[in-house]
Design a protein around this motif. Structure first.
Motif, mmCIF file in Angstrom:
data_model
loop_
_atom_site.group_PDB
_atom_site.id
_atom_site.type_symbol
_atom_site.label_atom_id
_atom_site.label_comp_id
_atom_site.label_asym_id
_atom_site.label_seq_id
_atom_site.Cartn_x
_atom_site.Cartn_y
_atom_site.Cartn_z
ATOM 1 N N GLY A 253 44.819 37.289 40.168
ATOM 2 C CA GLY A 253 43.376 37.036 40.237
ATOM 3 C C GLY A 253 42.602 37.894 39.250
ATOM 4 O O GLY A 253 43.137 38.851 38.673
ATOM 5 N N PHE A 254 41.319 37.557 39.093
ATOM 6 C CA PHE A 254 40.473 38.304 38.157
ATOM 7 C C PHE A 254 40.306 39.749 38.605
ATOM 8 O O PHE A 254 40.080 40.637 37.796
ATOM 9 C CB PHE A 254 39.100 37.630 38.042
ATOM 10 C CG PHE A 254 39.189 36.198 37.582
ATOM 11 C CD1 PHE A 254 39.815 35.881 36.380
ATOM 12 C CD2 PHE A 254 38.669 35.158 38.342
ATOM 13 C CE1 PHE A 254 39.920 34.567 35.956
ATOM 14 C CE2 PHE A 254 38.759 33.842 37.921
ATOM 15 C CZ PHE A 254 39.394 33.541 36.731
ATOM 16 N N ASP A 255 40.433 40.001 39.917
ATOM 17 C CA ASP A 255 40.260 41.375 40.403
ATOM 18 C C ASP A 255 41.326 42.313 39.822
ATOM 19 O O ASP A 255 41.101 43.517 39.710
ATOM 20 C CB ASP A 255 40.251 41.432 41.933
ATOM 21 C CG ASP A 255 41.495 40.833 42.572
ATOM 22 O OD1 ASP A 255 42.216 40.072 41.889
ATOM 23 O OD2 ASP A 255 41.761 41.120 43.754
ATOM 24 N N GLY A 256 42.477 41.758 39.415
ATOM 25 C CA GLY A 256 43.536 42.583 38.816
ATOM 26 C C GLY A 256 43.100 43.240 37.516
ATOM 27 O O GLY A 256 43.664 44.256 37.110
ATOM 28 N N LEU A 257 42.073 42.657 36.873
ATOM 29 C CA LEU A 257 41.634 43.227 35.588
ATOM 30 C C LEU A 257 41.000 44.601 35.774
ATOM 31 O O LEU A 257 41.044 45.442 34.885
ATOM 32 C CB LEU A 257 40.639 42.269 34.914
ATOM 33 C CG LEU A 257 41.256 40.925 34.496
ATOM 34 C CD1 LEU A 257 40.174 39.928 34.120
ATOM 35 C CD2 LEU A 257 42.235 41.118 33.340
ATOM 36 N N LEU A 258 40.435 44.822 36.948
ATOM 37 C CA LEU A 258 39.834 46.131 37.234
ATOM 38 C C LEU A 258 40.915 47.207 37.226
ATOM 39 O O LEU A 258 40.758 48.263 36.624
ATOM 40 C CB LEU A 258 39.122 46.104 38.587
ATOM 41 C CG LEU A 258 38.347 47.359 38.950
ATOM 42 C CD1 LEU A 258 37.052 47.431 38.149
ATOM 43 C CD2 LEU A 258 38.013 47.395 40.434
ATOM 44 N N SER A 259 42.053 46.913 37.878
ATOM 45 C CA SER A 259 43.094 47.948 37.930
ATOM 46 C C SER A 259 43.862 48.051 36.611
ATOM 47 O O SER A 259 44.166 49.143 36.158
ATOM 48 C CB SER A 259 44.040 47.730 39.108
ATOM 49 O OG SER A 259 44.687 46.495 39.013
ATOM 50 N N SER A 260 44.151 46.928 35.959
ATOM 51 C CA SER A 260 44.941 47.048 34.733
ATOM 52 C C SER A 260 44.149 47.716 33.610
ATOM 53 O O SER A 260 44.730 48.322 32.717
ATOM 54 C CB SER A 260 45.472 45.687 34.291
ATOM 55 O OG SER A 260 44.403 44.854 33.954
ATOM 56 N N THR A 261 42.814 47.587 33.648
ATOM 57 C CA THR A 261 42.016 48.282 32.624
ATOM 58 C C THR A 261 41.502 49.622 33.150
ATOM 59 O O THR A 261 40.661 50.260 32.528
ATOM 60 C CB THR A 261 40.803 47.435 32.173
ATOM 61 O OG1 THR A 261 39.928 47.246 33.307
ATOM 62 C CG2 THR A 261 41.213 46.086 31.625
ATOM 63 N N GLU A 262 41.994 50.010 34.316
ATOM 64 C CA GLU A 262 41.613 51.278 34.949
ATOM 65 C C GLU A 262 40.093 51.405 35.082
ATOM 66 O O GLU A 262 39.506 52.441 34.769
ATOM 67 C CB GLU A 262 42.198 52.455 34.176
ATOM 68 C CG GLU A 262 43.719 52.434 34.174
ATOM 69 C CD GLU A 262 44.315 53.583 33.379
ATOM 70 O OE1 GLU A 262 43.741 54.675 33.382
ATOM 71 O OE2 GLU A 262 45.368 53.355 32.756
ATOM 72 N N GLY A 263 39.479 50.310 35.498
ATOM 73 C CA GLY A 263 38.044 50.352 35.771
ATOM 74 C C GLY A 263 37.153 50.125 34.571
ATOM 75 O O GLY A 263 35.936 50.048 34.708
#
Ligand code: IMP
Length: 489
Positions: A305-315
């Motif tokens: 999901g798009f929410d994974g982008l928050l963790s993979s880019t470290e916020g």
């Protein structure tokens, strides 16, 4: 066939009785990719159902759109999940190549293709893919700039071997692609993953030895010998995993090739996200394969999901700021590879006809894909939890004038309407309730150049589906060729 439930009746009457198309016969105004309220020039694309919806085509079109604009000299095409389990075929002139770990942006000069932090990368397959692109383009270097996150996880033959063993013991692994994805992610939870930075480090052999030893012990516990287990190759077929020495030799070659691409991606995003550099985020697999939202246990291990982008880019990237969050679905049906049993599975001659006409065979495994009717309860759930706001629809040419399109509007258990739940046991109990919408001549759709050229029934269908899913249309494809694309922006 059933009576229409109230929440669909109004939309149906508007679309099919009053020909109100809810604006889908017009382009989106203003252009949502240039939205001033969000991070301008950013778009994220995810599979809206169970994978293989044609995300590559959509991200390709978006990347090309940004690159055509003279204000931009580069586009960042960022993928952050999955690995060699993904697959799509691209055409380079007369040559067709299957890409798995590389996104299609790799073929576009000006594109910076990032293999992000939460991907699980198989080094040898990756090198082969790079070589395929070089061969197909006849160049010495890739058309795009490839950047591999030094923090990305390794997914090695040991993981593939362990998955092969698990497949014999656990129901949950049965549908897996065999690419070792879930064991590679499990290493992260166990807190001993190998990362790209380990592979290119000086003491990599020591780290690999420890890793090999661990997997040997685990596999021994099941009564197998690690070196003897067969693991799949990108080119098809299997090889025996072999001894530590053999595995080290194979990896040594890949390590040399990959070294120049391994970089600090955090810095890259930190530099470009605050500017206007266009970003195209590509989520691999699909919302219906996400470990939280998919048909458990036949789900993949990554965050789709798009929410994974928050963790993979470290916020660094807040998904709420992305201008367009778009899910891709197939227009008139969906497809599935794996062990899951869908309530809406289609059998009989229509399923076979669609499979042939749309070439529904896996790019990674070659398996014939299961075909299913469009499942609005499942999609509505996935779009809600996935925070989807735009829709891309592919395969508009897969429709037949004399065949109505059966769409599942509701699930019922004991005559009570129930929602989708991400659980095979639950889905085994539901009865899908269908409604039929008029089909159209797929050939006519395949020739359409503009929204207005589409057959009226196709326009009505798009209006109905996009309203039912509470999304706006961004793009539709009407056939396998690049030019068979209609844009709403
Ligand atoms: P894994 O990702 O190999 O662990 O497989 C888990 C499930 O996801 C299986 O049902 C696979 O068939 C499915 N899957 C994984 N990647 C894809 C994909 O790219 N397209 C369609 N199905 C996929």
């Amino acid at each position: 066939m059933t009576k229409l439930p109230t929440r669909f009746r109004q939309v149906y009457d508007q679309v099919y009785k009053k020909n109100n198309l809810f604006g889908i016969d017009q382009k989106l105004k203003p252009n949502p990719l240039l939205s001033k309220d969000k991070r301008k020039n950013s778009v994220a694309v995810a599979g809206g159902m169970l994978g293989d919806e044609g995300k590559g085509r959509v991200t390709d079109e978006l990347t090309a759109y940004f690159l055509r604009n003279k204000n931009h000299n580069k586009v960042i095409h960022y993928r952050d999940n999955g690995g060699a389990n993904a697959g799509h075929t691209v055409e380079v002139g007369e040559v067709r190549i299957a890409l798995h770990q590389l996104s299609s942006g790799v073929l576009q000069p000006g594109c910076v293709v990032v293999a992000g932090k939460e991907m699980v990368l198989h080094p040898e397959d990756l090198v082969l893919e790079i070589n395929h692109v070089l061969k197909a383009t006849g160049k010495k270097s890739l058309p795009a700039t490839l950047v591999i996150d030094e923090m990305a996880f390794l997914c090695l033959d040991t993981h593939r071997a362990f998955e092969a063993v698990l497949k014999m013991h656990s129901r949950g692994s049965k549908g897996a692609t065999g690419r070792g994805i879930s064991p590679a992610y499990a290493d992260v939870i166990y807190r001993h993953p190998l990362r790209m930075r380990d592979l290119v480090s000086r003491n990599w052999k020591k780290k690999l030895e420890q890793h090999y030893q661990l997997y040997q012990n685990w596999v021994k516990g099941f009564g197998y010998e690690l070196a003897e287990i067969e693991v799949p190759r990108l080119e098809g077929g299997n090889i025996k995993l072999g001894t530590l020495k053999q595995m080290t030799t194979r990896l040594e070659r890949s390590r040399q090739v990959l070294k120049p691409y391994v970089k600090n991606v955090y810095q890259l995003i930190e530099t470009h996200w605050p500017k206007k550099t266009p970003f195209v985020f590509e989520k691999a697999q699909a919302l219906g394969l996400d470990r939280r939202w998919g048909v458990y246990p036949d789900v993949t291990a990554s965050n789709c999901g798009f929410d994974g982008l928050l963790s993979s880019t470290e916020g660094l990237v807040n998904p709420d700021e992305i201008a367009v969050k778009c899910a891709v679905i197939k227009a008139t049906y969906s497809s599935s590879v794996g062990a899951r049993q869908l309530p809406t599975a289609m059998t009989g001659p229509l399923a076979e006809k669609i499979r042939q006409d749309a070439n529904e065979y896996g790019a990674t495994t070659g398996r014939p894909r299961d075909i299913a009717y469009l499942d609005l309860p499942m999609m509505s759930y996935l779009f809600e939890v996935g925070q989807v706001d735009y829709l891309a629809v592919t395969h508009l040419d897969i429709s037949y004038p004399d065949t109505p399109i059966k769409v599942c509007l509701n699930y019922q258990i004991d005559n009570q309407v129930v929602n989708y739940r991400p659980d095979q046991n639950f889905l085994d109990q539901v009865e899908p309730i269908y409604f039929e919408l008029p089909g159209w001549n797929g050939q006519e759709a395949a020739e359409a150049q503009t929204i207005q050229d589409l057959p009226q029934q196709a326009q009505q269908y798009l209006a109905f589906i996009s309203q039912a899913l509470k999304t706006k249309l961004l793009l539709a494809t009407t056939g396998p060729k690049r030019k068979q694309t209609i844009r709403w922006w």
